[in-house]
Motif scaffolding. Structure first.
Motif, PDB file in Angstrom:
ATOM      1  N   LEU A  20      56.333  14.117  56.483  1.00 18.17           N
ATOM      2  CA  LEU A  20      56.586  14.710  55.369  1.00 18.17           C
ATOM      3  C   LEU A  20      55.253  15.388  54.441  1.00 18.17           C
ATOM      4  CD1 LEU A  20      59.510  15.091  54.310  1.00 18.17           C
ATOM      5  CD2 LEU A  20      58.969  13.049  52.952  1.00 18.17           C
ATOM      6  N   ASP A  21      55.395  16.521  54.168  1.00 18.97           N
ATOM      7  CA  ASP A  21      54.217  16.871  53.484  1.00 18.97           C
ATOM      8  C   ASP A  21      53.906  16.524  52.023  1.00 18.97           C
ATOM      9  OD1 ASP A  21      52.116  18.512  52.541  1.00 18.97           O
ATOM     10  OD2 ASP A  21      53.241  20.453  52.219  1.00 18.97           O
ATOM     11  N   THR A  22      53.774  15.171  52.080  1.00 14.78           N
ATOM     12  CA  THR A  22      53.407  14.712  50.646  1.00 14.78           C
ATOM     13  C   THR A  22      51.947  14.852  49.981  1.00 14.78           C
ATOM     14  OG1 THR A  22      52.504  12.825  51.914  1.00 14.78           O
ATOM     15  CG2 THR A  22      54.577  12.308  51.353  1.00 14.78           C
ATOM     16  N   ASN A  23      50.959  15.736  50.924  1.00 15.05           N
ATOM     17  CA  ASN A  23      49.902  16.144  50.301  1.00 15.05           C
ATOM     18  C   ASN A  23      50.027  17.119  49.375  1.00 15.05           C
ATOM     19  OD1 ASN A  23      48.411  14.307  51.952  1.00 15.05           O
ATOM     20  ND2 ASN A  23      47.545  15.812  53.254  1.00 15.05           N
ATOM     21  N   SER A  24      50.921  18.084  49.578  1.00 21.50           N
ATOM     22  CA  SER A  24      51.194  19.323  48.707  1.00 21.50           C
ATOM     23  C   SER A  24      51.734  18.770  47.483  1.00 21.50           C
ATOM     24  CB  SER A  24      51.891  20.377  49.322  1.00 21.50           C
ATOM     25  OG  SER A  24      51.453  20.862  50.503  1.00 21.50           O
ATOM     26  N   GLY A  69      44.272  19.316  56.457  1.00 21.54           N
ATOM     27  CA  GLY A  69      44.699  19.152  57.584  1.00 21.54           C
ATOM     28  C   GLY A  69      43.921  20.137  58.393  1.00 21.54           C
ATOM     29  N   GLY A  70      43.915  19.600  59.842  1.00 14.78           N
ATOM     30  CA  GLY A  70      43.478  20.312  61.023  1.00 14.78           C
ATOM     31  C   GLY A  70      41.678  20.303  60.590  1.00 14.78           C
ATOM     32  N   LEU A  71      41.026  19.114  60.201  1.00 14.82           N
ATOM     33  CA  LEU A  71      39.688  19.083  60.264  1.00 14.82           C
ATOM     34  C   LEU A  71      39.256  17.909  61.210  1.00 14.82           C
ATOM     35  CD1 LEU A  71      38.640  18.863  56.545  1.00 14.82           C
ATOM     36  CD2 LEU A  71      38.623  20.721  58.079  1.00 14.82           C
ATOM     37  N   GLY A  72      40.345  17.656  61.977  1.00 16.12           N
ATOM     38  CA  GLY A  72      39.982  16.467  62.956  1.00 16.12           C
ATOM     39  C   GLY A  72      38.963  17.246  64.180  1.00 16.12           C
ATOM     40  N   PRO A  73      38.824  16.332  65.255  1.00 11.73           N
ATOM     41  CA  PRO A  73      37.871  16.608  66.437  1.00 11.73           C
ATOM     42  C   PRO A  73      38.833  17.165  67.486  1.00 11.73           C
ATOM     43  CG  PRO A  73      38.320  14.151  66.381  1.00 11.73           C
ATOM     44  CD  PRO A  73      38.969  14.810  65.277  1.00 11.73           C
ATOM     45  N   ASP A  76      43.795  20.731  68.635  1.00 16.44           N
ATOM     46  CA  ASP A  76      44.505  21.606  67.660  1.00 16.44           C
ATOM     47  C   ASP A  76      43.780  21.674  66.205  1.00 16.44           C
ATOM     48  OD1 ASP A  76      44.881  19.102  66.976  1.00 16.44           O
ATOM     49  OD2 ASP A  76      47.045  18.939  67.268  1.00 16.44           O
ATOM     50  N   ASP A  77      42.762  21.326  65.782  1.00 18.25           N
ATOM     51  CA  ASP A  77      42.282  21.054  64.700  1.00 18.25           C
ATOM     52  C   ASP A  77      41.190  22.164  64.624  1.00 18.25           C
ATOM     53  OD1 ASP A  77      43.351  18.551  63.585  1.00 18.25           O
ATOM     54  OD2 ASP A  77      42.022  17.634  65.028  1.00 18.25           O
ATOM     55  N   ILE A  78      41.980  23.290  64.021  1.00 19.16           N
ATOM     56  CA  ILE A  78      41.153  24.571  63.899  1.00 19.16           C
ATOM     57  C   ILE A  78      41.005  25.152  62.529  1.00 19.16           C
ATOM     58  CG2 ILE A  78      41.845  25.223  66.336  1.00 19.16           C
ATOM     59  CD1 ILE A  78      44.315  26.552  65.186  1.00 19.16           C
ATOM     60  N   VAL A 151      40.049  20.143  52.995  1.00 17.91           N
ATOM     61  CA  VAL A 151      40.052  18.775  53.054  1.00 17.91           C
ATOM     62  C   VAL A 151      40.740  18.201  54.128  1.00 17.91           C
ATOM     63  CG1 VAL A 151      39.502  18.565  50.323  1.00 17.91           C
ATOM     64  CG2 VAL A 151      41.977  18.523  51.490  1.00 17.91           C
ATOM     65  N   PRO A 152      40.730  16.893  54.512  1.00 20.91           N
ATOM     66  CA  PRO A 152      41.421  16.256  55.807  1.00 20.91           C
ATOM     67  C   PRO A 152      42.828  16.112  55.400  1.00 20.91           C
ATOM     68  CG  PRO A 152      39.521  15.007  55.179  1.00 20.91           C
ATOM     69  CD  PRO A 152      39.532  15.899  54.028  1.00 20.91           C
ATOM     70  N   GLY A 153      43.560  15.932  56.452  1.00 24.59           N
ATOM     71  CA  GLY A 153      45.015  15.810  56.337  1.00 24.59           C
ATOM     72  C   GLY A 153      45.424  14.302  55.978  1.00 24.59           C
ATOM     73  N   VAL A 154      44.687  12.951  56.297  1.00 22.07           N
ATOM     74  CA  VAL A 154      44.979  11.986  55.945  1.00 22.07           C
ATOM     75  C   VAL A 154      45.181  11.667  54.572  1.00 22.07           C
ATOM     76  CG1 VAL A 154      44.296   9.588  56.454  1.00 22.07           C
ATOM     77  CG2 VAL A 154      43.852  11.221  58.171  1.00 22.07           C
ATOM     78  N   PRO A 155      46.311  11.292  53.923  1.00 22.22           N
ATOM     79  CA  PRO A 155      46.245  11.328  52.704  1.00 22.22           C
ATOM     80  C   PRO A 155      45.259  10.634  51.469  1.00 22.22           C
ATOM     81  CG  PRO A 155      48.493  10.948  53.519  1.00 22.22           C
ATOM     82  CD  PRO A 155      47.385  11.177  54.577  1.00 22.22           C
TER      83      PRO A 155
HETATM   84  P1  ATP Z   1      42.008  14.001  61.604  1.00 28.85           P
HETATM   85  O1  ATP Z   1      40.508  13.630  61.781  1.00 28.85           O
HETATM   86  O2  ATP Z   1      42.695  12.299  61.401  1.00 28.85           O
HETATM   87  O3  ATP Z   1      42.659  14.409  62.778  1.00 28.85           O
HETATM   88  P2  ATP Z   1      42.746  16.093  59.941  1.00 28.85           P
HETATM   89  O4  ATP Z   1      42.100  16.982  59.045  1.00 28.85           O
HETATM   90  O5  ATP Z   1      42.732  16.717  61.377  1.00 28.85           O
HETATM   91  O6  ATP Z   1      42.612  14.612  60.226  1.00 28.85           O
HETATM   92  P3  ATP Z   1      45.567  16.262  60.747  1.00 28.85           P
HETATM   93  O7  ATP Z   1      45.264  16.111  62.219  1.00 28.85           O
HETATM   94  O8  ATP Z   1      46.215  17.431  60.048  1.00 28.85           O
HETATM   95  O9  ATP Z   1      44.267  15.964  59.897  1.00 28.85           O
HETATM   96  O10 ATP Z   1      46.442  15.164  59.877  1.00 28.85           O
HETATM   97  C1  ATP Z   1      46.057  13.758  60.341  1.00 28.85           C
HETATM   98  C2  ATP Z   1      47.328  12.875  59.671  1.00 28.85           C
HETATM   99  O11 ATP Z   1      47.256  12.912  58.478  1.00 28.85           O
HETATM  100  C3  ATP Z   1      48.563  13.228  60.236  1.00 28.85           C
HETATM  101  O12 ATP Z   1      48.789  12.518  61.339  1.00 28.85           O
HETATM  102  C4  ATP Z   1      49.457  12.736  58.936  1.00 28.85           C
HETATM  103  O13 ATP Z   1      49.725  11.585  59.223  1.00 28.85           O
HETATM  104  C5  ATP Z   1      48.389  12.982  57.781  1.00 28.85           C
HETATM  105  N1  ATP Z   1      48.889  14.249  57.118  1.00 28.85           N
HETATM  106  C6  ATP Z   1      48.460  15.477  57.671  1.00 28.85           C
HETATM  107  N2  ATP Z   1      48.910  16.540  56.712  1.00 28.85           N
HETATM  108  C7  ATP Z   1      49.720  15.977  55.932  1.00 28.85           C
HETATM  109  C8  ATP Z   1      50.572  16.413  54.596  1.00 28.85           C
HETATM  110  N3  ATP Z   1      50.289  17.702  54.368  1.00 28.85           N
HETATM  111  N4  ATP Z   1      51.180  15.444  54.001  1.00 28.85           N
HETATM  112  C9  ATP Z   1      51.125  14.335  54.422  1.00 28.85           C
HETATM  113  N5  ATP Z   1      50.419  13.698  55.445  1.00 28.85           N
HETATM  114  C10 ATP Z   1      49.691  14.488  56.143  1.00 28.85           C
END
Ligand code: ATP
Ligand code: MG
Length: 413
Positions: A20-24, A69-73, A76-78, A151-155
């Motif tokens: 669920l997109d709680t970040n937005s 999101g998508g800042l991981g290593p 699919d983090d692009i 910013v990272p995806g992890v809330p």
């Molecule tokens: P990581 O370094 O952990 O890969 P990341 O910046 O690549 O971080 P994502 O891989 O996109 O982030 O997401 C990591 C986790 O953060 C997801 O598995 C999910 O649990 C949570 N997450 C990502 N986006 C959202 C969002 N929009 N709302 C809530 N939780 C999110």
């Protein structure tokens, strides 16, 4: 047209509904709180071309884009590469960021997969928001006179970075001055409409001034939160407004306010027991250990929590806790359970739950019928509550109702 920001959440799992997109939602609240105009939110999967297009579209409409999101290593983090393309610059590895990431792995006694070094790649010309929790740094990326934040995806990593770096930078660019602070007063025991009625005087007064403001947030089994938000030219000014209003609201609501901000009911109860040097034991029937579980979640609970007995079957109530024969969903049983468990576990205070969680009735009593037992010193009593909702909700409500009863008893009249 005023300065505008957009939010772009990146991740295929968001589109698939796996997350669920709680970040937005959280970012939307923060932008509103700071008076930054925000009229569009997007979601896009982990696909390079589509992220690039989503960023370009957002930059056509808005002055600033915050993407998460998508800042991981991993593969699919692009996000980094997509932003670099939008900026028209290459990604450049920052050796000092690589060292920080390596250090984080070493500190945890783990070896770093080489792929983690991708997180040290930064679009040329972007500035870095240093990582404190996760390994991914955030980015502030100028695109002409506009900006993209990543910013990272992890809330909690996202929230920490927004509060530390992004919102201040954005406020500066948007020309929004001043400081906004908020405080939450947590209440238990009054409905939302009841609260609004009691606070009508305050609400009218604040409507006239527009600052601070009051909002109610119903948080179900955790009660109703009253959030006060104050704006000032300086932090001190906002803080003073907040303190004054919080005091006024507390004066109106009295004992139904059990804590503020993130302090839970169980933490309040623990604090009260600690202050009195007393210990607690619980006997649970319909809550089946939920009360005990909430209590041990409080750091330092061992100072005041002795333990609990899940006395679910009637025989266990009779044999282990010494509850006299007779109906077990009753005042007498609740009192005997609370008294029995405190004796059995050598605690000063005993608590008990017994009742009908549902969906079917028991001993001729409907679901939601609950007795909450309490034994403190000479006082042995039980109160009867009728709790609404399904089985899970009844059990959750029984927990917090019981803890609140102990809170009120310990706090005294
Ligand atoms: P990581 O370094 O952990 O890969 P990341 O910046 O690549 O971080 P994502 O891989 O996109 O982030 O997401 C990591 C986790 O953060 C997801 O598995 C999910 O649990 C949570 N997450 C990502 N986006 C959202 C969002 N929009 N709302 C809530 N939780 C999110
Ligand atoms: Mg990831």
């Amino acid at each position: 047209m005023g300065y505008r920001a957009e939010v772009l959440a990146i991740g295929t799992e968001l589109l698939l509904g796996q997350i669920l997109d709680t970040n937005s939602a959280w970012m939307g609240q923060q932008l509103a709180l700071r008076g930054i105009e925000h009229v569009y939110q997007g979601k896009v999967g982990d696909n390079h071309e589509r992220i690039v297009r989503a960023l370009r579209d957002a930059l056509d409409r808005a002055d600033a884009v915050i993407c998460c999101g998508g800042l991981g290593p991993t593969q699919d983090d692009i996000t980094r590469a997509a932003i670099a393309e939008v900026m028209g610059v290459p990604l450049v590895r920052h050796p000092e960021l690589a060292d920080v990431i390596r250090g984080m792995f070493e500190a945890r006694g783990r070896t770093m997969p080489e792929s983690n070094l991708l997180q040290a790649d930064v679009p040329e010309g972007a500035s870095v928001i240093e990582q404190r929790i996760g390994t991914a740094p955030g980015l502030i990326c100028p695109v002409g006179d506009k900006v993209v934040y990543a910013v990272p995806g992890v809330p909690y990593e996202m929230q920490e970075m927004l509060e530390r770096a992004v919102l201040a930078d954005l406020s500066l660019r948007a020309g929004v001055t001043g400081v906004i602070l908020s405080r939450v007063l947590r209440t238990w025991g009054e409905s939302e409409s009841g609260l609004a009625e009691r606070l009508q005087g305050r609400i009218d007064a604040l409507d006239a001034s527009g600052n601070p403001t009051i909002a109610f947030l119903a948080s179900g089994i955790e009660g109703i939160k009253v959030r006060i938000t104050a704006k000032g030219d300086t932090a001190t000014e906002a803080q003073e407004l907040l303190d004054a209003e919080a005091a006024a609201v507390r004066a109106v609501l009295g004992r139904i306010v059990f804590s503020s901000d993130d302090e839970t009911m169980e933490a309040v109860v623990g604090g009260l027991l600690l202050a009195r040097g007393q210990t607690l034991a619980v006997a649970e029937s319909l809550t089946g250990g939920m009360v005990a579980s909430r209590l041990v979640a409080v750091p330092g609970a061992s100072e005041w929590f002795r333990g609990g007995v899940v006395s679910y079957a009637s025989e266990v109530k009779h044999e282990v806790l010494g509850v006299p024969e007779g109906p077990v969903v009753s005042e007498a049983a609740a009192i005997a359970m609370a008294d029995g468990v405190r004796r059995l576990l050598g605690a000063d205070v005993g608590l008990a739950t017994t009742g009908v969680a549902g969906p079917t009735e028991m001993e001729g009593q409907p679901p939601g019928t609950v007795w909450l037992g309490l034994a403190v010193g000479e006082e042995r009593s039980a109160v009867h509550v009728r709790l609404p909702g399904d089985r899970d909700r009844v059990r959750q409500m029984a927990c917090i109702s019981l803890l609140d009863r102990l809170r009120l008893t310990l706090q005294g009249p």
